[in-house]
Motif scaffolding. Sequence first.
Motif, short mmCIF file in Angstrom:
data_model
loop_
_atom_site.label_atom_id
_atom_site.label_comp_id
_atom_site.label_asym_id
_atom_site.label_seq_id
_atom_site.Cartn_x
_atom_site.Cartn_y
_atom_site.Cartn_z
N ARG A 1 0.84 -1.21 0.00
CA ARG A 1 0.00 0.00 0.00
C ARG A 1 0.87 1.25 0.00
O ARG A 1 0.55 2.24 -0.68
CB ARG A 1 -0.92 -0.03 1.22
CG ARG A 1 -1.92 1.12 1.32
CD ARG A 1 -2.85 0.87 2.50
NE ARG A 1 -3.69 2.00 2.81
CZ ARG A 1 -4.90 2.22 2.31
NH1 ARG A 1 -5.41 1.39 1.43
NH2 ARG A 1 -5.61 3.27 2.68
N ALA B 1 2.20 1.82 -3.52
CA ALA B 1 1.16 2.31 -4.42
C ALA B 1 0.88 3.79 -4.18
O ALA B 1 0.68 4.57 -5.13
CB ALA B 1 -0.11 1.49 -4.23
N ARG B 2 0.88 4.19 -2.91
CA ARG B 2 0.63 5.61 -2.60
C ARG B 2 1.78 6.48 -3.09
O ARG B 2 1.56 7.58 -3.61
CB ARG B 2 0.45 5.77 -1.09
CG ARG B 2 -0.01 7.17 -0.67
CD ARG B 2 -1.35 7.51 -1.29
NE ARG B 2 -1.96 8.66 -0.65
CZ ARG B 2 -3.09 9.23 -1.05
NH1 ARG B 2 -3.72 8.73 -2.11
NH2 ARG B 2 -3.59 10.27 -0.43
N ASP C 1 3.65 5.88 -5.61
CA ASP C 1 3.51 5.98 -7.07
C ASP C 1 2.46 7.02 -7.45
O ASP C 1 2.66 7.80 -8.39
CB ASP C 1 3.11 4.61 -7.65
CG ASP C 1 4.24 3.61 -7.60
OD1 ASP C 1 5.40 4.03 -7.41
OD2 ASP C 1 3.97 2.40 -7.72
N GLU C 2 1.35 7.05 -6.74
CA GLU C 2 0.30 8.02 -7.02
C GLU C 2 0.82 9.45 -6.87
O GLU C 2 0.44 10.34 -7.63
CB GLU C 2 -0.89 7.82 -6.07
CG GLU C 2 -1.70 6.56 -6.30
CD GLU C 2 -2.78 6.40 -5.25
OE1 GLU C 2 -3.05 7.38 -4.50
OE2 GLU C 2 -3.36 5.30 -5.15
N LEU C 3 1.69 9.65 -5.88
CA LEU C 3 2.19 11.00 -5.58
C LEU C 3 3.51 11.29 -6.27
O LEU C 3 4.06 12.39 -6.13
CB LEU C 3 2.35 11.16 -4.06
CG LEU C 3 1.07 11.00 -3.24
CD1 LEU C 3 1.38 11.02 -1.76
CD2 LEU C 3 0.06 12.10 -3.59
N GLY C 4 4.05 10.32 -6.99
CA GLY C 4 5.31 10.52 -7.67
C GLY C 4 6.50 10.65 -6.75
O GLY C 4 7.46 11.35 -7.06
N ARG D 1 11.70 4.25 -3.13
CA ARG D 1 10.57 3.53 -3.70
C ARG D 1 10.94 2.11 -4.11
O ARG D 1 10.13 1.19 -3.97
CB ARG D 1 10.02 4.31 -4.92
CG ARG D 1 8.92 3.57 -5.69
CD ARG D 1 7.71 3.32 -4.79
NE ARG D 1 6.71 2.48 -5.43
CZ ARG D 1 6.67 1.15 -5.36
NH1 ARG D 1 7.62 0.48 -4.69
NH2 ARG D 1 5.71 0.48 -5.94
N TYR E 1 -2.19 7.39 5.62
CA TYR E 1 -2.93 6.67 4.59
C TYR E 1 -2.53 5.20 4.59
O TYR E 1 -3.38 4.30 4.56
CB TYR E 1 -2.67 7.30 3.23
CG TYR E 1 -3.22 6.49 2.07
CD1 TYR E 1 -4.53 6.65 1.63
CD2 TYR E 1 -2.41 5.54 1.43
CE1 TYR E 1 -5.03 5.90 0.58
CE2 TYR E 1 -2.90 4.78 0.37
CZ TYR E 1 -4.21 4.96 -0.04
OH TYR E 1 -4.71 4.20 -1.08
N THR E 2 -1.25 4.94 4.61
CA THR E 2 -0.76 3.57 4.55
C THR E 2 -1.21 2.76 5.76
O THR E 2 -1.68 1.62 5.64
CB THR E 2 0.78 3.56 4.47
OG1 THR E 2 1.20 4.28 3.30
CG2 THR E 2 1.32 2.14 4.41
#
Length: 398
Positions: A7, A10-11, A13-16, A54, A169-170
């Motif tokens: 998770r 993935a977060r 990646d969403e935020l770069g 990452r 979030y995670t």
Amino acid sequence: MSANLERLGARMDELGLDGLVATTAENVYYLTGIASVSLEIFPYSGQCYAVVTRDRLAHPHFVSSRCDLDQIRDAAVDLDGALGFGTFFREYEGVAKLSDQDERLRRIMDHDPNPATPADTLVETLRRAGLATGRVGVDEDGALPGLLDTLQESLPGTDFRAGADVFRYTRKVKTEAELRRLAATAAVTERAIQAAVAIAAPGVTEVDLVREFERSVVGEGGRPKFSLIKFGAAAAGGQTRPTTEPLRRGEAIWFDVGIVYEGYWADLGRVFSFGPPSEKLTTYYNAVLAGEDAALAAAKPGMTGKELFDITVEAVRAAGIPHYRRNHVGHGIGVEVYDRVLITPHGDDQLEAGTVVNFETPYYEFGFGAAMVEDPFVVRESGTELLTTLDRRLSIID
């Protein structure tokens, strides 16, 4: 390692994000399994960091004072590096044969650079991690004033962003390993409640029960964080020191207790009646229990905090407390006592599969005391699962 790295990735990646810096005791522990001594004993000035990239989420870098570098032995993961700041001495005369752990610590102490400040050490660690360029989230919740500015000045090619919300979030969705830890922490707490109840007798004091509760927790390797145990009407203002007032037959014993065990929290509530309960206590306790039961039956992925709040409060009112009102009836729990979500009258955060809700339906009244039940449950696709086993009904101590 118990952290939800899938998770987290993935977060990011969403935020770069190319990297992430943990600054709080909870988030450093979440990534490394290390319970920082500095962040525990110097909560306002201590500095300790964990850095992940990452592509290497399971292998963080650890940054601490040189005094605390020995804590790398506690890491639950293979660290990609460790670097210390400040002055501290561990001597070696070159004679004794060292263990692999001692040899690694000696090399770090003797051969790695000794940056002047914690910020300098973090900058060097970011460089070593390949984060001298790119985008990095920094957990601002534990960052001392000026840290972000210092990082940006030292590494102008890196785009630093606030990162605390990435951790929150995670951590909202627990892994199965985290669920096992939460259940284990709850079990330690339940046994401590039972130990305290076992000494209840005429003349026993709140101080006695608190001492027995905490003795049991510590005896199992846990750490008491709050031990709110009150008799009778005193529970209406229960967040006060325990007293030496004696327990009397007919009084209720209210528990709202929290501990940490192996890095994870428990926060449980129960009420026991010393002798036959009054009709009012029976009615009110059954009503708050009906609220928890309604939540257990209704909670599902996709439901908002507000939706679950409304169902719960209505159930308590219908079951015997028509004037019941609350600011919230539950919160997430994990490495912090309040993780996401929060079950409030206006909460729009949604439950997800794997979210743990520490659910509570307390009622406080001057001159009466309290009726309360509080338990953690995990939201599953198929329903809810309690992480406690202690009887949730009003128990009577003869």
